[in-house]
Motif scaffolding. Structure first.
Motif, PDB file in Angstrom:
ATOM      1  N   GLU A   9      69.572  39.416  44.511  1.00  0.00           N
ATOM      2  CA  GLU A   9      69.978  39.462  45.918  1.00  0.00           C
ATOM      3  C   GLU A   9      70.648  38.171  46.390  1.00  0.00           C
ATOM      4  O   GLU A   9      71.323  38.161  47.423  1.00  0.00           O
ATOM      5  CB  GLU A   9      68.775  39.777  46.804  1.00  0.00           C
ATOM      6  CG  GLU A   9      68.156  41.137  46.546  1.00  0.00           C
ATOM      7  CD  GLU A   9      67.202  41.174  45.359  1.00  0.00           C
ATOM      8  OE1 GLU A   9      66.846  42.295  44.939  1.00  0.00           O
ATOM      9  OE2 GLU A   9      66.801  40.101  44.841  1.00  0.00           O
ATOM     10  N   LYS A  10      70.502  37.089  45.658  1.00  0.00           N
ATOM     11  CA  LYS A  10      71.167  35.831  46.026  1.00  0.00           C
ATOM     12  C   LYS A  10      72.688  35.952  45.877  1.00  0.00           C
ATOM     13  O   LYS A  10      73.441  35.224  46.514  1.00  0.00           O
ATOM     14  CB  LYS A  10      70.619  34.657  45.209  1.00  0.00           C
ATOM     15  CG  LYS A  10      69.168  34.344  45.538  1.00  0.00           C
ATOM     16  CD  LYS A  10      69.036  33.930  46.985  1.00  0.00           C
ATOM     17  CE  LYS A  10      67.651  34.020  47.529  1.00  0.00           C
ATOM     18  NZ  LYS A  10      67.584  33.731  48.945  1.00  0.00           N
ATOM     19  N   GLU A  13      74.050  37.111  49.168  1.00  0.00           N
ATOM     20  CA  GLU A  13      74.114  35.998  50.111  1.00  0.00           C
ATOM     21  C   GLU A  13      75.290  35.079  49.796  1.00  0.00           C
ATOM     22  O   GLU A  13      75.948  34.562  50.709  1.00  0.00           O
ATOM     23  CB  GLU A  13      72.799  35.224  50.108  1.00  0.00           C
ATOM     24  CG  GLU A  13      71.635  36.041  50.656  1.00  0.00           C
ATOM     25  CD  GLU A  13      70.336  35.247  50.712  1.00  0.00           C
ATOM     26  OE1 GLU A  13      70.383  34.058  51.083  1.00  0.00           O
ATOM     27  OE2 GLU A  13      69.280  35.825  50.409  1.00  0.00           O
ATOM     28  N   TYR A  65      71.901  30.736  46.518  1.00  0.00           N
ATOM     29  CA  TYR A  65      73.205  31.300  46.871  1.00  0.00           C
ATOM     30  C   TYR A  65      74.288  30.235  47.057  1.00  0.00           C
ATOM     31  O   TYR A  65      75.450  30.489  46.750  1.00  0.00           O
ATOM     32  CB  TYR A  65      73.106  32.248  48.074  1.00  0.00           C
ATOM     33  CG  TYR A  65      73.042  31.571  49.418  1.00  0.00           C
ATOM     34  CD1 TYR A  65      74.197  31.200  50.088  1.00  0.00           C
ATOM     35  CD2 TYR A  65      71.818  31.289  50.013  1.00  0.00           C
ATOM     36  CE1 TYR A  65      74.130  30.556  51.317  1.00  0.00           C
ATOM     37  CE2 TYR A  65      71.751  30.662  51.233  1.00  0.00           C
ATOM     38  CZ  TYR A  65      72.913  30.293  51.881  1.00  0.00           C
ATOM     39  OH  TYR A  65      72.858  29.666  53.093  1.00  0.00           O
ATOM     40  N   TRP A  92      71.600  36.586  56.937  1.00  0.00           N
ATOM     41  CA  TRP A  92      70.569  36.803  55.929  1.00  0.00           C
ATOM     42  C   TRP A  92      69.244  36.180  56.323  1.00  0.00           C
ATOM     43  O   TRP A  92      68.187  36.705  55.971  1.00  0.00           O
ATOM     44  CB  TRP A  92      71.043  36.270  54.570  1.00  0.00           C
ATOM     45  CG  TRP A  92      72.072  37.161  53.976  1.00  0.00           C
ATOM     46  CD1 TRP A  92      73.426  36.925  53.914  1.00  0.00           C
ATOM     47  CD2 TRP A  92      71.867  38.449  53.402  1.00  0.00           C
ATOM     48  NE1 TRP A  92      74.060  37.998  53.328  1.00  0.00           N
ATOM     49  CE2 TRP A  92      73.124  38.938  52.999  1.00  0.00           C
ATOM     50  CE3 TRP A  92      70.740  39.232  53.183  1.00  0.00           C
ATOM     51  CZ2 TRP A  92      73.278  40.185  52.391  1.00  0.00           C
ATOM     52  CZ3 TRP A  92      70.901  40.463  52.571  1.00  0.00           C
ATOM     53  CH2 TRP A  92      72.158  40.928  52.179  1.00  0.00           C
ATOM     54  N   ASN A  96      66.117  38.466  56.024  1.00  0.00           N
ATOM     55  CA  ASN A  96      65.064  38.091  55.077  1.00  0.00           C
ATOM     56  C   ASN A  96      63.751  37.803  55.789  1.00  0.00           C
ATOM     57  O   ASN A  96      62.682  38.187  55.310  1.00  0.00           O
ATOM     58  CB  ASN A  96      65.503  36.887  54.228  1.00  0.00           C
ATOM     59  CG  ASN A  96      66.573  37.261  53.223  1.00  0.00           C
ATOM     60  OD1 ASN A  96      66.678  38.406  52.802  1.00  0.00           O
ATOM     61  ND2 ASN A  96      67.367  36.285  52.834  1.00  0.00           N
ATOM     62  N   ASN A 101      60.768  37.683  53.514  1.00  0.00           N
ATOM     63  CA  ASN A 101      61.455  37.141  52.333  1.00  0.00           C
ATOM     64  C   ASN A 101      61.347  38.023  51.091  1.00  0.00           C
ATOM     65  O   ASN A 101      61.436  37.535  49.964  1.00  0.00           O
ATOM     66  CB  ASN A 101      61.014  35.705  52.039  1.00  0.00           C
ATOM     67  CG  ASN A 101      61.629  34.739  53.032  1.00  0.00           C
ATOM     68  OD1 ASN A 101      62.686  34.994  53.595  1.00  0.00           O
ATOM     69  ND2 ASN A 101      60.961  33.633  53.263  1.00  0.00           N
ATOM     70  N   PHE A 103      63.547  39.895  49.391  1.00  0.00           N
ATOM     71  CA  PHE A 103      65.002  39.988  49.402  1.00  0.00           C
ATOM     72  C   PHE A 103      65.514  41.384  49.074  1.00  0.00           C
ATOM     73  O   PHE A 103      66.485  41.853  49.655  1.00  0.00           O
ATOM     74  CB  PHE A 103      65.611  38.956  48.441  1.00  0.00           C
ATOM     75  CG  PHE A 103      65.132  37.552  48.677  1.00  0.00           C
ATOM     76  CD1 PHE A 103      65.193  36.969  49.936  1.00  0.00           C
ATOM     77  CD2 PHE A 103      64.617  36.801  47.636  1.00  0.00           C
ATOM     78  CE1 PHE A 103      64.746  35.676  50.157  1.00  0.00           C
ATOM     79  CE2 PHE A 103      64.170  35.502  47.840  1.00  0.00           C
ATOM     80  CZ  PHE A 103      64.241  34.943  49.100  1.00  0.00           C
TER      81      PHE A 103
END
Length: 151
Positions: A9-10, A13, A65, A92, A96, A101, A103
């Motif tokens: 998921e980073k 971002e 990210y 985000w 988040n 958090n 993600f």
């Protein structure tokens, strides 16, 4: 593997940071502004060694990210402009936090919203997977930043 793998998921971002133009590149460093515009992270590199003072990179040791976004802009990771365009204007931090958090839950919520509006999420997910596979093949190294994350 030279880098500790981030949550996939980073990448979402990182695409947002690029789409929003929140990255200022210089010769051997870059400023990356957070999605809620409250913090600025510093990414530095010397040859193939990178550091960043974002929370993920600093505390968890995986590519956060800001690092992923810089590597995309440098051409060391794939960057699909069409995919990036979808990620413009996403806070985000807010998403988040709303998901404690987790993600994957924040990304699922976004993808569900996009599906309802007719966006081809399968194509976006293919691109995200492609970037993730390239992260596994990266030959750069990371080290802990000498700067603590901004408060």
């Amino acid at each position: 593997m030279a880098v500790k793998m981030p949550p996939i998921e980073k990448i979402h971002e990182a695409y947002s940071a690029i789409a929003d133009g929140r990255i200022t590149m210089r010769e051997s460093e870059a400023d990356v502004v957070s999605s809620d515009l409250s913090k600025t992270y510093l990414v530095k590199w010397n040859k193939e060694t990178y550091s960043s003072n974002d929370n993920a990179s600093y505390w968890k040791g995986y590519l956060g990210y800001p690092l992923i976004a810089v590597l995309m802009l440098q051409g060391k990771l794939p960057l699909d402009e069409e995919t990036a365009a979808h990620f413009k204007g996403i806070n985000w931090k807010k998403r988040n936090t709303a998901h404690k958090n987790k993600f994957a839950e924040a990304v699922k919520e976004l993808m569900d919203e996009w599906k309802e509006s007719g966006i081809d999420c399968a194509k976006i997910n293919e691109e995200i997977d492609r970037v993730y596979k390239e992260i596994e093949q990266l030959t750069v190294t990371t080290k802990r930043s000498s700067l603590r994350p901004p408060q």
